[in-house]
Design an enzyme around this catalytic site. Structure first.
Site, PDB file in Angstrom:
ATOM      1  N   ASP A   9       0.821  -1.154   0.054  1.00 58.10           N
ATOM      2  CA  ASP A   9       0.021  -0.207   0.053  1.00 58.10           C
ATOM      3  C   ASP A   9       0.985   1.275  -0.100  1.00 58.10           C
ATOM      4  O   ASP A   9       1.822   1.374   0.897  1.00 58.10           O
ATOM      5  CB  ASP A   9      -0.997  -0.088   1.311  1.00 58.10           C
ATOM      6  CG  ASP A   9      -2.110   0.527   1.018  1.00 58.10           C
ATOM      7  OD1 ASP A   9      -2.337   1.546   0.413  1.00 58.10           O
ATOM      8  OD2 ASP A   9      -3.289  -0.061   1.492  1.00 58.10           O
ATOM      9  N   ASP A  41      -3.027   4.786  -2.274  1.00 61.70           N
ATOM     10  CA  ASP A  41      -4.103   4.968  -1.393  1.00 61.70           C
ATOM     11  C   ASP A  41      -4.656   6.648  -1.909  1.00 61.70           C
ATOM     12  O   ASP A  41      -3.730   7.375  -2.105  1.00 61.70           O
ATOM     13  CB  ASP A  41      -3.626   5.422   0.031  1.00 61.70           C
ATOM     14  CG  ASP A  41      -4.411   5.725   0.963  1.00 61.70           C
ATOM     15  OD1 ASP A  41      -5.522   5.094   1.398  1.00 61.70           O
ATOM     16  OD2 ASP A  41      -4.470   6.859   1.829  1.00 61.70           O
ATOM     17  N   GLU A  62      -6.626   3.983  -5.706  1.00 59.50           N
ATOM     18  CA  GLU A  62      -7.853   4.239  -4.962  1.00 59.50           C
ATOM     19  C   GLU A  62      -8.502   5.486  -5.412  1.00 59.50           C
ATOM     20  O   GLU A  62      -8.219   6.376  -5.123  1.00 59.50           O
ATOM     21  CB  GLU A  62      -7.643   4.096  -3.481  1.00 59.50           C
ATOM     22  CG  GLU A  62      -8.902   3.857  -2.906  1.00 59.50           C
ATOM     23  CD  GLU A  62      -8.752   4.497  -1.375  1.00 59.50           C
ATOM     24  OE1 GLU A  62      -9.721   4.076  -0.486  1.00 59.50           O
ATOM     25  OE2 GLU A  62      -7.952   5.256  -1.018  1.00 59.50           O
ATOM     26  N   HIS A 105     -11.126  -3.182   3.725  1.00 60.46           N
ATOM     27  CA  HIS A 105     -11.242  -2.794   5.286  1.00 60.46           C
ATOM     28  C   HIS A 105     -11.902  -1.488   5.637  1.00 60.46           C
ATOM     29  O   HIS A 105     -11.820  -1.206   6.644  1.00 60.46           O
ATOM     30  CB  HIS A 105      -9.727  -2.673   5.567  1.00 60.46           C
ATOM     31  CG  HIS A 105      -9.047  -1.496   4.833  1.00 60.46           C
ATOM     32  ND1 HIS A 105      -8.799  -1.285   3.566  1.00 60.46           N
ATOM     33  CD2 HIS A 105      -8.760  -0.190   5.342  1.00 60.46           C
ATOM     34  CE1 HIS A 105      -8.287  -0.283   3.179  1.00 60.46           C
ATOM     35  NE2 HIS A 105      -8.201   0.530   4.193  1.00 60.46           N
ATOM     36  N   ASP A 106     -12.632  -0.679   4.443  1.00 58.58           N
ATOM     37  CA  ASP A 106     -13.253   0.615   4.892  1.00 58.58           C
ATOM     38  C   ASP A 106     -14.673   0.142   4.703  1.00 58.58           C
ATOM     39  O   ASP A 106     -15.535   1.122   5.241  1.00 58.58           O
ATOM     40  CB  ASP A 106     -12.817   1.545   3.857  1.00 58.58           C
ATOM     41  CG  ASP A 106     -11.418   1.852   3.907  1.00 58.58           C
ATOM     42  OD1 ASP A 106     -10.823   2.038   5.037  1.00 58.58           O
ATOM     43  OD2 ASP A 106     -10.809   2.403   3.018  1.00 58.58           O
TER      44      ASP A 106
END
Ligand code: NOJ
Length: 533
Positions: free
Chosen positions: A103, A205, A268, A330-331
């Protein structure tokens, strides 16, 4: 025309599996997952049938946002291990044919990063311009009306130097100034550091946040804002995100990645389709290989919404660009929480049979559903800052349940977040032995996908379908597969094309299914078609 599997990059043929390192496997008994733990579970991941793992951040961090607040981009947080443990993990992953993505968090650092500590020392600091500092508004308030994704203003006042700094997320995550060439070259060095170590790419990200409009004008007020949405929605992020200059930066990342061979960049980005597609770049200046496609997270779960969503995405793809699909992260709330246990099985079939690279999120293969986090165990800063709005992300971050032993084989110690309630039955060991479990369904679908050029690289065509159902064909050469998904709790007609020939049932999401002219309630079917082409 790219006809054979070999003409496609590994990331076009493959499936990505997202690991949230804190919650995958603990190896040192502190209740928090780590790299050695992930290494121990690589055989599970390889046997699941995926091709790559993406690790959410593993870098040194005060963990205000659980690793998305980095103090050193070129090291490993002690809680997860060290660089030697990382090198071992990478080597062990590669030995099993698995690629590894990291990431990359370019938009912001931790407020304890040496760069920011230096930057906030004085207005004259050589690193002052590495972050976004502004004088107060005439009334002493923040320089503009931008809001943080975590609630409240996106500006934090620094009394020592009398200026505000910008933070799109927590105040512990100051935004870097990507208009400063030194920031840019320092971060390119970070990418090089990991590429040289052998990583196969990055998930980037909030790529769309990296550049802000010159002059930092106020954002337009959102006419549809309601307080229960969370404060981030008070304004439309027109000037704080998605600025044209971001594409040139993405292109620079891309040319660096490509100079290392077949490395993957996933961006993302939360934007409407037309803006999202721009992140593929242009033939002369390609952007990221895969701008994450979150359409399935946002669309309402009915055929009348999903069919046009899929069609619009397919139609919007620029020539030669490769699609991708995301169902969980994970969000986001868990798939089985959003859709219920029955439709979560249909969703698995959709995700793994659409055209394009799927990203699976750890634990979704067990069908983990709603997890109630007791108030005293809430850890997500977004939830803690805006309680009661249902924004909590902890429910997607609970530990993997491996077996029925204490703490589910995740750790010898109380895990940092509680397990899902039904973990004693909903765990890997239990589901592995049950041919009708969610895990078995994922394994079956992944194995089929791996063996099927039609599913991996074949064409996609929507087919006529009964109301409440989706039906489509995947085809490659002589191989024709039909997928029919009943998104309702009622029986529906199965409509096969006239030229389907002798159709063979390969998988149903339901046990003991046989092929007839109907879809049972909540049933997904994958058929091999014969007949004329
Ligand atoms: C997106 C990440 O997925 C999320 O977990 C994080 O809080 C924000 N970016 C800020 O880095």
């Amino acid at each position: 025309m790219r006809l054979s599997l070999e003409d496609h990059a590994w990331w076009e043929r493959g499936v990505i599996y997202q690991i949230y390192p804190r919650s995958f496997q603990d190896s040192d008994g502190d209740g928090i997952g780590d790299l050695r733990g992930i290494e121990r579970r690589l055989d599970y991941i390889a046997a699941l049938g995926v091709d790559a793992i993406w690790l959410s951040p593993i870098f040194p961090s005060p963990m205000a946002d659980f690793g998305y607040d980095i103090t050193d981009h070129c090291d490993v947080a002690p809680v997860f291990g060290d660089l030697a443990a990382f090198d071992r993990l990478l080597c062990a992953a590669h030995a099993r044919g698995l690629k590894l993505l990291l990431d990359f968090v370019p938009n912001h650092s931790s407020d304890r990063h040496p760069w920011f500590i230096e930057s906030r020392k004085s207005r004259a600091s050589p690193k002052r311009d590495w972050y976004i500092w502004r004088d107060p508004a005439p009334d002493g308030g923040p320089p503009n009306n931008w809001t943080s994704d975590m609630g409240g203003s996106a500006w934090e006042f620094d009394a020592a130097t009398g200026q505000y700094y910008l933070h799109a997320f927590l105040k512990e995550q100051p935004d870097l100034n990507w208009r400063n060439p030194d920031v840019r070259s320092a971060m390119i060095d970070v990418l090089r550091f990991w590429l040289d170590r052998g990583v196969d790419g990055f998930r980037i990200d909030v790529l769309w946040h990296m550049v802000k409009a010159e002059g930092l004008p106020d954002n337009p007020v959102n006419p549809h804002y309601r307080p229960d949405m969370g404060e981030k929605y008070k304004v439309l992020q027109h000037h704080s995100t998605n600025q044209p200059d971001v594409h040139e930066i993405a292109a620079e990342f891309r040319s660096l990645a490509d100079s290392y061979g077949e490395r993957l960049l996933v961006g993302e980005i939360f934007l409407p389709l037309d803006a999202l597609m721009e992140y593929y770049g242009t033939p002369d200046a390609p952007g990221v290989h895969l701008p994450f496609n979150f359409q399935l997270l946002d669309a309402s779960w009915d055929a009348a919404s999903l069919a046009p969503t899929i069609a619009a995405y397919e139609a919007a793809l620029p020539p030669g660009c490769w699609p991708n699909w995301v169902m969980g992260s994970h969000d986001a709330p868990r798939i089985a929480d959003r859709l219920g246990a029955d439709q979560a099985r249909v969703a698995a079939m959709l995700l793994l049979t659409l055209r394009g690279t799927p990203t699976l999120y750890q634990g979704d293969e067990l069908g983990i559903g709603r997890v109630a986090i007791p108030p005293d165990r809430v850890r997500d800063p977004q939830d803690l800052r805006q309680p009661g709005l249902g924004l909590g992300r902890d429910r997607a971050r609970t530990p993997m349940a491996w077996d029925g032993s204490p703490h589910a084989g995740f750790s010898d110690f109380e895990p940092w977040l509680p397990l899902h309630e039904d973990w004693t039955v909903r765990n890997v060991a239990n589901q592995a032995g049950d041919p009708n479990s969610m895990l078995s369904l994922y394994r079956t679908l992944l194995a089929l996908r791996r063996a099927s050029p039609a599913l991996r690289i074949g064409e996609y065509a929507a087919l006529p379908a009964d109301s409440g159902t989706l039906c489509y064909q995947r085809r490659h050469g002589d191989e024709r597969l039909l997928i029919a998904l009943n998104l309702t709790g009622e029986p529906r007609r199965l409509i096969l094309p006239d030229d389907s020939g002798a159709a063979e049932l390969l998988v149903s999401t339901l046990p003991d299914a046989t092929l007839g002219d109907a879809l049972a309630p909540n049933e997904g079917l994958l058929l091999r078609l014969g007949g004329a082409r």
